[in-house]
Design a protein around this motif. Structure first.
Motif, mmCIF file in Angstrom:
data_model
loop_
_atom_site.group_PDB
_atom_site.id
_atom_site.type_symbol
_atom_site.label_atom_id
_atom_site.label_comp_id
_atom_site.label_asym_id
_atom_site.label_seq_id
_atom_site.Cartn_x
_atom_site.Cartn_y
_atom_site.Cartn_z
ATOM 1 N N CYS A 6 0.827 -1.211 0.000
ATOM 2 C CA CYS A 6 0.000 0.000 0.000
ATOM 3 C C CYS A 6 0.861 1.262 0.000
ATOM 4 O O CYS A 6 2.023 1.226 0.407
ATOM 5 C CB CYS A 6 -0.892 -0.020 1.246
ATOM 6 N N SER A 33 -2.940 12.262 3.895
ATOM 7 C CA SER A 33 -1.890 11.243 4.011
ATOM 8 C C SER A 33 -0.621 11.715 3.309
ATOM 9 O O SER A 33 -0.681 12.293 2.217
ATOM 10 C CB SER A 33 -2.346 9.926 3.352
ATOM 11 N N ARG A 35 1.090 9.896 1.798
ATOM 12 C CA ARG A 35 1.150 8.982 0.642
ATOM 13 C C ARG A 35 0.037 9.269 -0.352
ATOM 14 O O ARG A 35 -0.295 8.404 -1.167
ATOM 15 C CB ARG A 35 1.073 7.529 1.127
ATOM 16 N N GLN A 79 -10.808 0.311 -0.915
ATOM 17 C CA GLN A 79 -10.612 0.041 0.515
ATOM 18 C C GLN A 79 -11.103 1.253 1.285
ATOM 19 O O GLN A 79 -10.592 2.363 1.098
ATOM 20 C CB GLN A 79 -9.130 -0.206 0.764
ATOM 21 N N ASP A 127 -6.426 -3.356 10.812
ATOM 22 C CA ASP A 127 -5.283 -2.465 10.981
ATOM 23 C C ASP A 127 -5.215 -2.084 12.460
ATOM 24 O O ASP A 127 -6.018 -2.553 13.267
ATOM 25 C CB ASP A 127 -5.507 -1.231 10.077
ATOM 26 N N GLY A 136 -1.382 3.624 8.101
ATOM 27 C CA GLY A 136 0.011 3.890 7.775
ATOM 28 C C GLY A 136 0.844 4.284 8.988
ATOM 29 O O GLY A 136 1.813 5.023 8.877
ATOM 30 N N GLY A 138 2.541 2.174 11.069
ATOM 31 C CA GLY A 138 3.677 1.305 11.360
ATOM 32 C C GLY A 138 3.532 0.567 12.684
ATOM 33 O O GLY A 138 4.497 -0.030 13.163
ATOM 34 N N SER A 158 -3.078 -6.283 8.516
ATOM 35 C CA SER A 158 -2.303 -5.077 8.267
ATOM 36 C C SER A 158 -1.843 -4.464 9.586
ATOM 37 O O SER A 158 -2.233 -4.912 10.659
ATOM 38 C CB SER A 158 -3.216 -4.109 7.501
ATOM 39 N N GLY A 160 1.770 -2.265 10.796
ATOM 40 C CA GLY A 160 3.099 -2.443 11.368
ATOM 41 C C GLY A 160 3.827 -3.700 10.948
ATOM 42 O O GLY A 160 4.734 -4.153 11.656
ATOM 43 N N ASP A 181 -1.079 -7.052 4.212
ATOM 44 C CA ASP A 181 -0.970 -5.703 3.664
ATOM 45 C C ASP A 181 0.200 -4.996 4.343
ATOM 46 O O ASP A 181 0.257 -4.928 5.571
ATOM 47 C CB ASP A 181 -2.276 -4.948 3.953
ATOM 48 N N ASN A 183 3.103 -1.559 4.354
ATOM 49 C CA ASN A 183 3.179 -0.171 3.909
ATOM 50 C C ASN A 183 4.431 0.511 4.468
ATOM 51 O O ASN A 183 5.515 0.388 3.903
ATOM 52 C CB ASN A 183 1.877 0.547 4.321
ATOM 53 N N SER A 184 4.305 1.210 5.591
ATOM 54 C CA SER A 184 5.379 2.133 6.013
ATOM 55 C C SER A 184 6.681 1.442 6.400
ATOM 56 O O SER A 184 7.745 2.067 6.352
ATOM 57 C CB SER A 184 4.901 3.006 7.180
HETATM 58 O O1 LIG Z 1 -0.834 4.895 4.753
HETATM 59 C C1 LIG Z 1 -1.475 5.923 4.959
HETATM 60 O O2 LIG Z 1 -0.923 7.049 4.957
HETATM 61 C C2 LIG Z 1 -2.947 5.870 5.207
HETATM 62 C C3 LIG Z 1 -3.586 7.029 5.604
HETATM 63 C C4 LIG Z 1 -4.948 7.026 5.818
HETATM 64 C C5 LIG Z 1 -5.668 5.866 5.656
HETATM 65 C C6 LIG Z 1 -5.043 4.698 5.275
HETATM 66 C C7 LIG Z 1 -3.689 4.674 5.051
HETATM 67 N N1 LIG Z 1 -3.047 3.485 4.725
HETATM 68 C C8 LIG Z 1 -3.800 2.312 4.459
HETATM 69 C C9 LIG Z 1 -3.173 0.996 4.461
HETATM 70 O O3 LIG Z 1 -3.747 0.056 3.914
HETATM 71 C C10 LIG Z 1 -1.882 0.722 5.188
HETATM 72 O O4 LIG Z 1 -1.187 -0.231 4.471
HETATM 73 C C11 LIG Z 1 -2.185 0.228 6.602
HETATM 74 O O5 LIG Z 1 -2.710 1.277 7.341
HETATM 75 C C12 LIG Z 1 -0.927 -0.319 7.329
HETATM 76 O O6 LIG Z 1 0.093 0.603 7.347
HETATM 77 P P1 LIG Z 1 1.464 0.294 8.138
HETATM 78 O O7 LIG Z 1 1.136 0.165 9.591
HETATM 79 O O8 LIG Z 1 2.327 1.454 7.835
HETATM 80 O O9 LIG Z 1 2.024 -0.982 7.581
#
Ligand SMILES: O=C(O)c1ccccc1NCC(=O)[C@H](O)[C@H](O)COP(=O)(O)O
Length: 211
Positions: A6, A33, A35, A79, A127, A136, A138, A158, A160, A181, A183-184
């Motif tokens: 993501c 975001s 991102r 999503q 999440d 997002g 982490g 999802s 972290g 899933d 991401n960060s």
């Molecule tokens: O990532 C973002 O900035 C974000 C902001 C607002 C809503 C959702 C967002 N991300 C969605 C995701 O699916 C991420 O992968 C998920 O939150 C896990 O993120 P992480 O903890 O950084 O792996």
């Protein structure tokens, strides 16, 4: 186990995900975001890259905005990461598949949280609850909760997840766990993925699970 990466904002990262046979790419359409995809990658570029499912991530967006973005970016799935109602999910689902995200902490009442969403979604995504942040962060939530998940409705795990979590992830015995899933924990900076880390992760997952 399927893999979703993501927070994609760059054409080259999306192309590499295709190369690594990642199943889903998440593009965030939430302007607060770091991102936020829209100013960095345009719809035509995303539409022209085949071989991966594109998931648009929204937070309490207007129905028309989501519908327009689905067409503009050629999204395969949406999503919903905010406080969207079951009726909102149902409306989006007339167009594409829907993942409804929920943020979990230490405890959960599964039926109170989820029952109304089962008929109007294709997947859940779990999440981490972290203050006012929608995603997002982490941060991980208490995965022990998943042992009490009472439904067959498939979910994405999802929050972290990084390379350090892979061994634990691969040991999870959860029949409804459909995808992971990330991401960060796979970024050099927000929106810029560290593709070497992504490659290591996909290799580890794919060598255990049949694709
Ligand atoms: O990532 C973002 O900035 C974000 C902001 C607002 C809503 C959702 C967002 N991300 C969605 C995701 O699916 C991420 O992968 C998920 O939150 C896990 O993120 P992480 O903890 O950084 O792996």
């Amino acid at each position: 186990m399927k893999i979703k990466v993501c927070g994609i904002t760059r054409k080259e990262d999306l192309q590499r995900l295709v190369e690594y046979q990642v199943h889903y790419a998440g593009l965030i359409f939430y302007e607060k975001s770091p991102r936020f995809a829209a100013p960095k990658i345009d719809g035509r570029t995303v539409r022209e890259i085949a071989g991966i499912k594109k998931v648009g991530v929204f937070v309490n967006a207007l129905l028309e905005q989501v519908q327009r973005t689905i067409l503009d970016y050629g999204l395969d799935m949406v999503q919903l990461h905010g406080d969207e109602t079951p009726a909102f999910c149902a409306a989006i689902r007339e167009q594409v598949q829907v993942i409804k995200a929920f943020r979990l902490g230490e405890d959960v009442n599964w039926s109170a949280l989820l029952a109304a969403y089962i008929p109007v979604t294709d997947y859940f995504l779990f999440d981490t609850e972290a203050g006012k942040a929608y995603g997002g962060t982490g941060k991980r939530f208490n995965w022990e909760l998943l042992q009490t998940y009472p439904y067959t409705h498939p979910f994405y795990l999802s929050g972290g997840i990084g390379l350090d979590e892979t061994p634990e992830l691969l040991e999870l015995q959860l029949p409804a766990l459909f995808a992971v899933d990330v991401n960060s924990r796979f970024e050099d900076r927000p929106g810029v993925k560290n593709m070497e880390k992504v490659r290591l992760f996909t290799d580890q997952i794919q060598s255990t699970y049949l694709k």
